[in-house]
Design an enzyme around this catalytic site. Sequence first.
Site, short mmCIF file in Angstrom:
data_model
loop_
_atom_site.label_atom_id
_atom_site.label_comp_id
_atom_site.label_asym_id
_atom_site.label_seq_id
_atom_site.Cartn_x
_atom_site.Cartn_y
_atom_site.Cartn_z
N GLU A 60 0.81 -1.23 0.00
CA GLU A 60 0.00 0.00 0.00
C GLU A 60 0.84 1.27 0.00
O GLU A 60 0.54 2.23 -0.71
CB GLU A 60 -0.98 -0.01 1.18
N HIS A 129 -11.57 -4.41 8.10
CA HIS A 129 -12.03 -3.98 6.78
C HIS A 129 -13.04 -2.84 6.85
O HIS A 129 -13.20 -2.12 5.88
CB HIS A 129 -12.78 -5.12 6.06
#
Lengths: 324, 340
Positions: A60, A129
């Site tokens: 990321e 999440h």
Amino acid sequence: MTELRMRDALREALREEMIRDSRIFLLGEDIGAYGGSYAVTKGLLEEFGEERVKDTPIAESGIVGVGIGAAMAGLRPMVELMTINFSFLALEQIVNSAAKLHYMSNGQIRVPLVIRMASGGGSPLAATHSHSLEGLYAHFPGLNVVCPSNAADAKGLLKRAFRDENTTIFIEHTAIYGVKGEVPDDPDFVVEFGKANILRAGSDVTIVGYSGSVHQALRAATLLEQDGIEAEVIDLRTLRPLDMGTVIASVKKTNRAVIVEDDWKFGGFGGELSAQIMEQAFDWLDAPVARVSGKDVPMPYNRNLEFAALPSEEDVVEAVLAMM
Amino acid sequence: MTSARANRSRSKQPIEDYLLSEEQLEEMYYRMLLSRRLNERMIAMNRQGRAAFVIAGAGQEAAQVGAAMALQPGVDYLAPYYRDLGMNLVFGMNAREAMLNVLGKIDDPNGGGRQMPSHWGNRERHIVSQSSVVATQFLHAAGIALGAKLRQDPVVVMATCGEGSTSRGDFHEALNFATIHRLPVIFFIENNGYAISERTDKEMATAGVAQRARGYGLRGIVVDGMDGIAVYQAVRPAVDQARRGGGPFLIEARCYRLWPHSSDDDDTRYRPRKELEEWAAKDPIKLFRERVERDGIFPREDLDAIEARVDEEVREAAAWAQQQPDPKPEDALGFVYKEG
């Protein structure tokens, strides 16, 4: 106008912008043949090729850092991060570079980067999440923070993000990717940043939401109607820039304000809104500003538990009734 | 700004064994020395209370100047780190600008007093500003290179850092990404032996950084970073190859940090004096001067003249910069966003 799900409206925005501006290209995990974790980029690889739709390693910080570099060099990259929780891995790049380079370089270096990420509960995908952290990004000066609640805004705001010279954090609530709405077909349709939307007019109470929580606000307003209470529902659309003018004008009319958000209450964006309402409209308030927020727990997995952790329309109704 | 070159004309023909011309060698000596003398003056200004924070590159000038001279200033990009004054001088920074930077003056071309000193950034010169979190610029370099590749623009990007930074994830993510896409990035690692107080053996189990490249499928080599000529000779072919589409390259320049980490550091707590003395004997600027004198490239008086000119330039720049205006309090709020 065409009726589209939010994910399709987002894809339309990407397509139209990629056709309009050849500097735009996409970076992200599984955005190519797979079509993106939430199917937003489906079909774009076939249409635009590997040069402009790039699958990246699972890294990321790397994806965002590369996007920053390409943006500095004059391109218009879009980075897709699978979820807002995973964006923590890129937080240094987003905060210390994307948000600050223009300032630190005395206005020399620009980072026109669009970073899309999914947020919110309801899928259910549990604690790593599903959080709603729009307020976290809104804390940092130098970023635009955009969080649409419907398909038309999703398209118009994403198209607007590609026309900005700064980095935009574009947050998509997973629970509403499949919600349909009427979307303008005009390729020049954009929704300006910093313009809140009054989705429903009312005179008794102002309910302010953003992203997914706008839907709880709207459902609550329908329920309140049965009790003879007319609620005004405001969708902020963008947290940075923030349109407090629309909120304050509404509160001065209704004299009551309820803020709805999936985020945690403690230190969440609702606290900022509440403080600004107090600062700018204290004398017009007939009751303290109320906040209806997510519970102070990591998001649990089981449906019953997840529902309990998220704010519901009943919670909003309860908060309104308590202040009438 | 005057240049030492005014003395007499120098040949542009490459000299055998050097692969650099007289003109380039003079440039190399001048830039290395200017970097050192500027750093010395900055430290003095710090001790006098005139400069709040100084971080310097003493001992690394040969690595920096040799590597940057292998690039094309104005064409290629530099994503440097905070010790790279020498690289910035090659890319066009002058003594006055370096002094404006360390004093955080409004006319500092890097940040106008907004950015920390030595966090270089100059859009016109293709130098990108950076976070103090080390290694983040490796990814920016990969992104710039990706952009250049998409535009079919034959530029090379040099990203630099100390060896300590190569333990960060961003370094590894950048190497991986740049190699997958065969991007024109030179990862130039100035291994100066210390990550603040930690010796290299506390930072990595490998004998150095170059072998880390192999794990990602790019080439990594080691060069003597105390020898500017050797650095140039190692970097130049890598740059040429990257420009032709040959992909990234990692070069580890073994050098030594002759000074403490920064003006806030006392290195006697962790560094043996004997070790320091051994490396000081291999000072890259001293070694360079001895070599070109011994080989008869420049007579001693020419080298003395360069030194005298550098000293004067630094003295003038320091005095001038201190007279320049500071930013005003009301300047603090600008440039958070690019409007329009």
